[in-house]
Motif scaffolding. Structure first.
Motif, short mmCIF file in Angstrom:
data_model
loop_
_atom_site.label_atom_id
_atom_site.label_comp_id
_atom_site.label_asym_id
_atom_site.label_seq_id
_atom_site.Cartn_x
_atom_site.Cartn_y
_atom_site.Cartn_z
N ALA A 143 0.81 -1.37 -0.01
CA ALA A 143 -0.16 -0.12 0.01
C ALA A 143 1.06 1.33 -0.08
O ALA A 143 1.98 1.32 -0.15
N LYS A 144 0.12 2.49 -0.24
CA LYS A 144 1.09 3.76 -0.31
C LYS A 144 1.10 3.82 1.05
O LYS A 144 1.02 3.38 2.17
N ALA A 145 3.22 4.46 1.05
CA ALA A 145 3.65 4.41 2.36
C ALA A 145 2.85 5.27 3.13
O ALA A 145 2.42 6.69 2.88
N LEU A 146 2.84 5.32 4.69
CA LEU A 146 2.61 5.83 5.45
C LEU A 146 3.05 7.17 5.46
O LEU A 146 4.26 7.20 5.57
N ARG A 147 2.34 8.03 6.15
CA ARG A 147 2.82 9.21 6.25
C ARG A 147 3.18 9.68 8.53
O ARG A 147 2.04 9.88 9.19
N PRO A 148 4.52 10.31 8.47
CA PRO A 148 4.48 10.30 9.51
C PRO A 148 4.21 11.72 10.80
O PRO A 148 3.94 12.64 9.61
N GLU A 190 -2.88 4.20 11.67
CA GLU A 190 -2.86 2.85 10.25
C GLU A 190 -3.43 3.23 9.41
O GLU A 190 -3.41 2.92 8.03
N ASP A 191 -4.76 3.11 9.24
CA ASP A 191 -6.06 2.90 8.41
C ASP A 191 -6.38 4.17 7.82
O ASP A 191 -6.96 4.03 6.83
N ARG A 192 -5.39 5.11 8.52
CA ARG A 192 -5.34 6.14 7.52
C ARG A 192 -4.53 7.07 6.53
O ARG A 192 -4.16 8.14 6.99
#
Length: 411
Positions: free
Chosen positions: A41-46, A70-72
């Motif tokens: 999936a798309k990289a998570l934003r920190p 994480e779901d967001r």
């Protein structure tokens, strides 16, 4: 720290009972949440969020532990702060993007009480909880009873105690000063700041005779037999704003889309927390050392509205006015009326010498437009009482935010 990183830290070393307990708490929390994002999936934003070891950090903790961040598409790191001044400084310098924070802190900073006057760079994105704080006194003061202003005045004037709060102009400072003024005992008391997790230890060695703080540090004083609850803050002002999601200006402006997702995930966790059956589950997760570092039993009782008062005063149960995180969205909307009340108390209680620009400061600090946008997208009702007058229970005083000067002039 997530479960994977916790396991990595364990390496090949046998885990201690405490470590196993922490791991179990993580597993229990993860099992409650939604499925994790799929691989690829798309990289998570920190995002980095601060918190203080208090029960009312629960919505941020559970949003992480249940996987709602994480779901967001967010990779949220929660960083425990040593004190509210440390939280303020970390926000202002950009070490953290946002924090579980005192609702009053941005106004205290902006008026120069707890920061640099004119600095409105700390923004309130949403309110995290109502109610659930308390004023604790040493057992020696038990004659003050519970929520009895006349008895409290008599005891306080006789003993001229030192009391502690957590940050000048913050919520605990306001509840303490408001209570003292209502009891006409403010002249008999000196007030000092102490970080929340250090309250019990400081009172046990005589640094101060009482304090106002969030849970579980009032319950812990009762559990340890050193203090009693003189009043819970919901008996001062029922459904008062308490902690807020406070962010710095850079995060609010440069990453508004990320902040919107933080708000949405936190709203979901807030709703989960207000399901009574989930209070026990959350107490176990919150109690671990990396979060509140207190026993689940010390957290759970007051989180469920069941108060052992201590010092032979018995028990008190709150049915609908204990710590709340959602209340169908009524908790979370940051109201201008509440902001103006805090500013008016600064004048009334002597923290400010001149009137602040009440409306201008409220508008500069509250991110109402963003909150409203997110709430509507999440089908969360936005209350229509932004500037409605309200009554403070302790002294039955009605506050009209359109006329703050009337509050300032009140005895």
């Amino acid at each position: 720290m997530d479960r994977r990183n916790f396991i990595k830290l364990g390496g090949g070393v046998a885990l201690t009972p405490a470590a196993l307990s922490l791991l179990s708490a993580f597993d229990g929390a993860r099992a409650l949440g939604a499925p994790r994002a799929a691989k690829g999936a798309k990289a998570l934003r920190p995002v980095t969020l601060g918190f203080i070891a208090l029960t009312d950090c629960a919505s941020l903790v559970m949003a992480k532990e249940l996987g709602y961040f994480e779901d967001r598409g967010l990779d949220v790191t929660l960083v425990k702060q040593a004190s509210w001044p440390a939280t303020r400084d970390a926000l202002l310098t950009g070490q953290i993007d946002g924090a579980h924070c005192l609702f009053g802190m941005p106004f205290s900073v902006a008026t120069g009480i707890g920061g640099t006057a004119g600095n409105t760079s700390l923004k309130i994105a949403m309110v995290l909880n109502n109610n659930g704080q308390a004023i604790t006194l040493k057992k020696d003061y038990a004659a003050a009873g519970y929520a009895n202003l006349a008895k409290a005045r008599k005891v306080l004037e006789a003993k001229t105690p030192t009391m502690a709060m957590t940050f000048p102009g913050g919520t605990h400072d306001m509840w303490l000063r408001y209570w003292l003024r209502a009891a006409h005992a403010d002249a008999a008391v000196s007030i000092i700041p102490i970080p929340p997790p250090q309250m019990v230890a400081n009172m046990s060695v005589g640094t101060m005779d009482g304090y106002c703080v969030g849970e579980p540090w009032n319950a812990v004083a009762v559990d340890q037999g050193i203090g009693f609850t003189a009043i819970a803050t919901q008996d001062i002002w029922t459904n008062h704003p308490e902690k807020a999601l406070v962010v710095n200006e850079t995060f609010a402006t440069a990453k508004e889309d990320v902040l919107a997702d933080v708000i949405a995930a936190t709203l979901k966790a807030s709703k989960w927390l207000d399901q009574r059956a989930n209070r026990t589950k959350s107490a176990s997760v919150l109690g671990v050392p990396e979060y509140v570092n207190a026993t689940a039993s010390s957290i759970e009782g007051r989180l469920a509205g069941n108060y052992q008062l201590g010092a032979g005063l018995g028990a008190k149960s709150f049915k609908g006015d204990y710590m709340a995180f959602y209340r169908d969205g009524d908790v979370n909307f940051p109201r201008r009326a509440h902001a103006i009340w805090f500013l008016a108390q600064y004048r009334r209680l002597g923290l400010l010498k001149t009137d602040p620009d009440y409306t201008k400061l409220a508008d500069a600090i509250l991110l109402q437009d963003l909150y409203t946008k997110v709430a509507k997208a999440e089908n969360v009702a936005v209350p229509g009482d932004d500037m409605a007058p309200f009554t403070v229970k302790l002294d039955n005083a009605t506050f009209d935010p359109a006329k703050p000067q009337l509050e300032v002039k009140r005895a």
